[in-house]
Design an enzyme around this catalytic site. Structure first.
Site, PDB file in Angstrom:
ATOM      1  CE  LYS A 115       7.306 -45.912 -10.171  1.00 33.44           C
ATOM      2  NZ  LYS A 115       7.467 -44.904  -9.460  1.00 33.44           N
ATOM      3  CB  SER A 159      15.573 -52.631  -2.520  1.00 33.56           C
ATOM      4  OG  SER A 159      16.870 -51.956  -3.268  1.00 33.56           O
ATOM      5  CE1 TYR A 178      19.580 -39.337  -3.587  1.00 32.80           C
ATOM      6  CE2 TYR A 178      19.515 -37.386  -4.807  1.00 32.80           C
ATOM      7  CZ  TYR A 178      18.999 -38.535  -4.106  1.00 32.80           C
ATOM      8  OH  TYR A 178      17.738 -38.930  -4.971  1.00 32.80           O
ATOM      9  CD  GLN A 179      28.810 -34.830   1.635  1.00 32.22           C
ATOM     10  OE1 GLN A 179      29.173 -34.602   0.561  1.00 32.22           O
ATOM     11  NE2 GLN A 179      29.619 -34.648   2.705  1.00 32.22           N
ATOM     12  CG  HIS A 208      22.387 -26.300 -14.195  1.00 30.98           C
ATOM     13  ND1 HIS A 208      21.634 -27.092 -15.049  1.00 30.98           N
ATOM     14  CD2 HIS A 208      22.003 -26.854 -13.045  1.00 30.98           C
ATOM     15  CE1 HIS A 208      20.949 -28.160 -14.486  1.00 30.98           C
ATOM     16  NE2 HIS A 208      21.290 -27.996 -13.159  1.00 30.98           N
ATOM     17  CG  ASP A 221      20.817 -25.626  -9.362  1.00 27.89           C
ATOM     18  OD1 ASP A 221      21.972 -25.914  -9.726  1.00 27.89           O
ATOM     19  OD2 ASP A 221      20.133 -26.644  -9.571  1.00 27.89           O
ATOM     20  CG  HIS A 250      21.203 -31.503 -12.316  1.00 30.88           C
ATOM     21  ND1 HIS A 250      20.281 -30.560 -12.066  1.00 30.88           N
ATOM     22  CD2 HIS A 250      20.642 -33.002 -11.848  1.00 30.88           C
ATOM     23  CE1 HIS A 250      19.366 -30.970 -11.162  1.00 30.88           C
ATOM     24  NE2 HIS A 250      19.491 -32.564 -11.258  1.00 30.88           N
ATOM     25  CG  HIS A 284      20.380 -38.952  -8.077  1.00 28.22           C
ATOM     26  ND1 HIS A 284      19.218 -38.777  -8.265  1.00 28.22           N
ATOM     27  CD2 HIS A 284      20.446 -40.052  -7.282  1.00 28.22           C
ATOM     28  CE1 HIS A 284      18.280 -39.939  -7.915  1.00 28.22           C
ATOM     29  NE2 HIS A 284      19.106 -40.522  -7.153  1.00 28.22           N
TER      30      HIS A 284
END
Lengths: 711, 711
Positions: A131, A143, A254-255, A462, A431, A413, A411
């Site tokens: 994309k 990838s 993500y961490q 939020h 959340d 917010h 990513h």
């Protein structure tokens, strides 16, 4: 260290030992010298035994399937996508099964599968479902998945290296791994050199492949960047992607994901080049990052779902099994980590897993302790951060996450000064997390939904202030990335935990200050959640402060006035277009309360402000043609047109409903008479009663010594 | 037995032994002769020990409080209501603590508390919060709670009888119990003689008080009715309130509740008049009723929430602790009951509890077995019934409840031929249960909400057919009570479980037939839910068949077309006024499918019919000014204007989402090509494919031998 020294070190570390150690296989998570001990451990230590049985069962299952290396064509969750994921897991599982059982059939399976890939890989073009805005892979639509694939596969290959014939190895390396390295470092060079989690996966794949194939060039590029100048590459990523407190700027979800390539590659470096002391690098940063990642969960193990996060994710995920095992075995043997490993119910079948399982079997585990803490953000720790307040034991803990971190890249917010509140094992003020059905093909191929942008990222989604029905930075990520909130104060005193922060850039000309506390008073068993949100502006604005809640609204100080028909969307943009306005009432001038029943406990939020408020009850779902949005409900305090405003709220957790016995206790809040007495840029003063006892609570913004005064 | 015999028996049973045995105290759940054994058992058997510790801890807690007998004024959940509930529990707990510990302080507390009641009771008028249509109590807003109060209190009094001075006993009996008996039998005579669960509580209270106070007159009235002619009273209630299968017509939630006075009073009768063989009465009816009550739960122990039911109620509730212990100890020692007792995690501190705890400690428990079965309704078992289909072990069971029972009196819902479907530990197609926040004062005093009538009882709130947007019997309970559906067929063959029933009265001129099966085909691990709903009429009608679902709609064969703004109520009455129409699409003429993701598993419902269908997506909440309604969602098949119609659906449970590992498997249904081939009043024929294999399924209504043919 001067340049000459650096050069010498580089030469010594990167060239010589790699050439020397490269002949030993396996040498990543499981090292050759340790294989006999792990084989024995698999018999003796329950956790290692279970974990190996699972690996072996998966490996045996793989052996029963026909080799299937389909031409890549599907997006996330689709058939070819899932098949290639299955294949890399099969390769790692079979590699481990081979090492522990010594049964050649597992090695043969890997060899056969990799030879099939080797026969196909070079023919495959860039993935047809790639994309725009996402670097395409060859095996997968992006990838990133190709890098992940190789991080697993190269470990499996290392495990069976000695059991594959040299000629087959040559075929596999020449027609699969080396073309793949070219793809990763040349075609995907932008990612390889990017300080970003996709880059980490690329680097780890390339570096580990370099070790296993004895190609020092790739190792060097991985550690020091493609230009080998240290400006990019692994060490630069450790320096720049984490704060000194081990916080990864994209947030916990993500961490966790980002950690895996960091720790696996670290282990590979440690084994091949121990003299690099990689686990000591930057004051044991990787250990801190693992520990911080664990602290960024509620007591059920679920990560605080700030930014784009899938909400069911817990520290049981594979990445943290790796993280916890390595942290314990290779960095610091903290017995609290064994408690987490027990809850994970598995270890890696590896040197580290052996140590963890052994020590658990020997009864060395101690309960994991959640600690109230401030976790700073930014490479230097001065770009805001997360405040975590906690009260109570792990089995029934009140927990407040205060988000005053920086934007957290793409990513992130738009939720400056957002709070998340948990109690009693569940979310109280949740959340939304990401708008995404991960791996559900029918839902946009498992990718982020359009509503992730139009809803989940927007400020109104939020528990924080919205000015003039717009989002922070008008939802411009680049603008948001330039600015961060500032932490004003943090205190972890068990009976008065406080976090305070300021944000002055999210809305032009508007200064926002939020001070949130968990206050334990002797009249009550649980602590009170005390929240003061102050906003200053020279101009009139509409201020909306939503409280997204779980459970059911059972009582309020005002008469509810539900819309009976013709439900309307609340607005037209910044997420307001997704909100149904269910009811709308003016609260009495001195405030009011709302009571929610959630998981058999009551939560009463008393509120007041310095101007009169509207209370709106909202639910999610407008302008959602594909029915993508999840059920969500909020009550929202609105000051329609004011300059300065201070919203004060106290949320009391109280009572219990036992529906098996049909008894109800403590259904009424014991807090009363909440009053905002004074409020300006230096001070906020309020009072309230608990079971009749008067408390006065004062915030002194200018006085760090007496920031909070409680009487 | 002729009349003379009956008379003799009555005389023998009711007068003579009562007079004889009345001197022995205690003699209800715990009998004097057994006290030493129970005291010993409390030391030795874990479950009895835990249970006693709980009782003693509650008793000790009560002793620390000030005696509080407030003038009754609050409704359900309010302060005086809860205080009087606390008092009766304290009396029972203290009575038990006295017998086991021998410590006089517990008896003194009861004595003091009852003397306080005795000083007040006669002054109290009828409860000020009593409501029209509900017989008011004196202590509580409805007389029912007064009866319950006394069922507990008289047991506590019996336990400390010998420890209270005769003069205090005289005061308590003269100024509390005897006036109360008068209130129960004279003022509340309509309830005393009513064949209804309120009557059972009244009778049990009166009968037990008769035994304990040695007043045979009350015992006789309790057993034979106020006229002592057997037309009403306890035996008449056993005869008329239960079907031969032990089903109580109001449904499982009330069956559980109704059981308690039945079993406690039975035990009192058994101890005082063993020659009545009360547990053998009507072919061991009470044992059957307890067993049926357990079978009317899903594997999580929650009762099927048909009719007015609070949904969190499980067999852990106190009533079934009594029921299971007595069924095991006094009726039939089935080792499967011990499994339930273990899950209840407590026993009654009593003769029966001792036996249960002893046998569990001796390892006699066997796993409780859920059995597919037809449970008939009506005193003679010919007024319809409930079909229960089950496939799979208790840890992951598909379960289908088919409701073709009679109306079930005032708490009945208008849901003829309704289905409830469970799988994987959760509801898939749920029932709303009652619209009620029990004991939550702020929600109409904890009573049934107005929406119980306007929504929860209405046909559209259930998974069954609605004709012309109206409810069964136009929601007239009296009319509905006169009619019942008929069971056409039931088969418990594990691989093809079928229930079929017919309802011809719910809508004038409309015949409805539903045949639902759990079909196990060899291609799949789980069974398929196959549902054929056939309707015949000489006139055109609108037919709506809703499927209320849990989870999130993730895929459909047609493009979803969510309403983006101005959400409208679907109708104006019969519950339609509470529905938001979220989307509306015409399905292709050959049907379609809808996929729901629920608790990490997919459920695809394929549907077809003999006329083209609209598919509507609905949610609950319109015309709900007090925000009383709970989030609920449905997809609904609508045939707008037809005479005869056959709705066919197959629901496949498939695949898995693992959000910790982020893997998805089996997201696509393997069922395809569902076709309705033929349909008339004698036969329905359909076919479908599973993984390509063609199945043909035929219903032959007129052939009980070959009712279902599968090829």
């Amino acid at each position: 260290m001067n340049c000459l020294n650096k050069l010498v070190l580089c030469f010594f570390c990167l060239i010589f030992p790699v050439a020397l150690n490269a002949q030993v296989h396996p040498n990543i998570m499981l090292s050759k010298a340790n294989v006999p001990a792990v084989r024995k451990g698999v018999q003796n230590y329950p956790l290692l035994k279970t974990s190996y049985n699972k690996v072996k069962s998966e490996a045996d299952k793989a052996l029963k399937t026909i080799i299937n290396v389909p031409q890549p064509k599907d997006g996330g969750g689709g058939a070819t996508h899932e098949q290639h994921k299955k294949n890399y897991l099969a390769i790692l599982n079979c590699g481990l099964a081979y090492q522990i059982s010594g049964d050649q059939k597992y090695a043969d399976y890997i060899s056969k599968l990799l030879l099939t890939y080797a026969a196909e890989y070079e023919k495959w073009p860039l993935h047809p479902k790639r994309k725009e805005g996402h670097e395409g892979g060859k095996i997968f639509w992006q990838s990133l998945n190709d890098f992940v694939w190789q991080v697993y596969v190269i470990q499996g290959y290392d495990l069976v290296y000695d059991a594959i014939s040299p000629s087959d190895r040559k075929t596999i390396e020449t027609h699969l791994f080396l073309p793949m390295m070219k793809f990763f470092t040349v075609d995907c060079k932008p990612t390889f050199d990017k300080i970003h989690n996709h880059g980490t996966w690329n680097i780890a794949a390339v570096g580990m492949t370099g070790y296993v194939l004895n190609k020092p060039e790739y190792v060097q590029m991985a550690i020091k960047g493609s230009a080998k100048d240290g400006k990019t590459g692994y060490l630069a990523q450790i320096d720049q992607l984490f704060s000194p407190d081990g916080y990864y700027t994209e947030g916990p979800y993500y961490q966790r994901y980002a950690l895996l390539p960091f720790v696996i590659f670290a282990k590979a470096i440690q084994n091949h080049q121990p003299e690099l002391k990689i686990f000591q690098y930057r004051n044991q940063l990787l250990s801190k990052a693992i520990s911080t990642c664990l602290q960024l969960t509620y007591t059920d193990g679920a990560f605080f779902p700030i930014n784009d996060a899938i909400k069911d994710k817990t520290y049981e995920s594979a990445e943290l099994v790796y993280g916890v095992d390595l942290a314990y075995a290779d960095i610091k043997a903290q017995p609290e980590l064994l408690d987490v490993a027990q809850k994970q119910r598995e270890v890696i079948v590896s040197d580290a897993g052996l140590k963890v399982a052994t020590d658990i079997a020997q009864g060395k585990a101690k309960p994991f302790v959640y600690t109230p803490q401030l976790i700073t953000d930014g490479p230097s720790g001065n770009e805001g951060g997360l405040g975590i307040l906690r009260y109570g034991n792990n089995d029934d803990q009140q927990c407040l996450l205060f988000k005053a971190a920086s934007q957290g890249m793409g990513h992130g917010h738009f939720d400056r000064l957002n709070i998340l509140y948990y109690d009693n094992g569940v979310e109280v003020f949740p959340d939304y997390g990401a708008a995404r059905f991960i791996n559900i093909e029918a839902k946009k191929g498992g990718d982020y939904l359009p509503e992730n942008k139009t809803w989940a990222k927007q400020t109104i989604a939020h528990n924080t202030l919205v000015v003039d029905q717009s989002s922070n930075f008008k939802a411009n990520a680049d603008a948001a990335q330039q600015q961060h909130p500032d932490i004003l104060y943090f205190n972890a005193d068990p009976n008065l935990q406080v976090i305070s922060a300021k944000e002055t850039n999210a809305y032009p000309g508007v200064e926002m200050l939020r001070t949130t506390a968990l206050l334990k008073v002797k009249e009550l068993e649980k602590s009170l959640l005390l929240d003061v949100f102050q906003v200053h502006s020279a101009k009139d604005h509409q201020y909306d402060l939503p409280f997204w809640y779980k459970g059911h609204l059972v009582d309020a100080s005002f008469k509810l006035n539900g819309k009976t028909d013709n439900l309307k969307a609340l607005g037209t943009k910044y997420g307001y277009e997704h909100l149904w306005l269910n009811s709308e009432e003016r609260a009495a001038s001195n405030g009011g309360y709302v009571t929610i029943l959630n998981n058999k406990r009551f939560y009463t939020t008393h509120f007041t402000a310095d101007s009169s408020l509207m209370v709106k009850v909202l639910s999610l779902g407008a302008n959602d043609p594909d029915l993508n949005l999840l059920e969500s409900k909020a009550f929202m305090l609105t000051a329609p047109k004011v300059k300065d405003q201070t919203f004060v709220s106290i949320t009391e957790a109280h009572g219990q409903v036992n529906s098996v016995n049909e008894t109800t206790t403590g259904a009424s809040s014991t807090v009363s008479d909440l009053k905002l007495i004074y409020s300006d840029q230096n001070q906020v003063k309020l009072s309230f009663k608990v079971k009749g006892k008067i408390y006065s609570y004062q915030i002194n913004y200018q006085n760090k010594e007496k920031f909070i005064q409680l009487n």
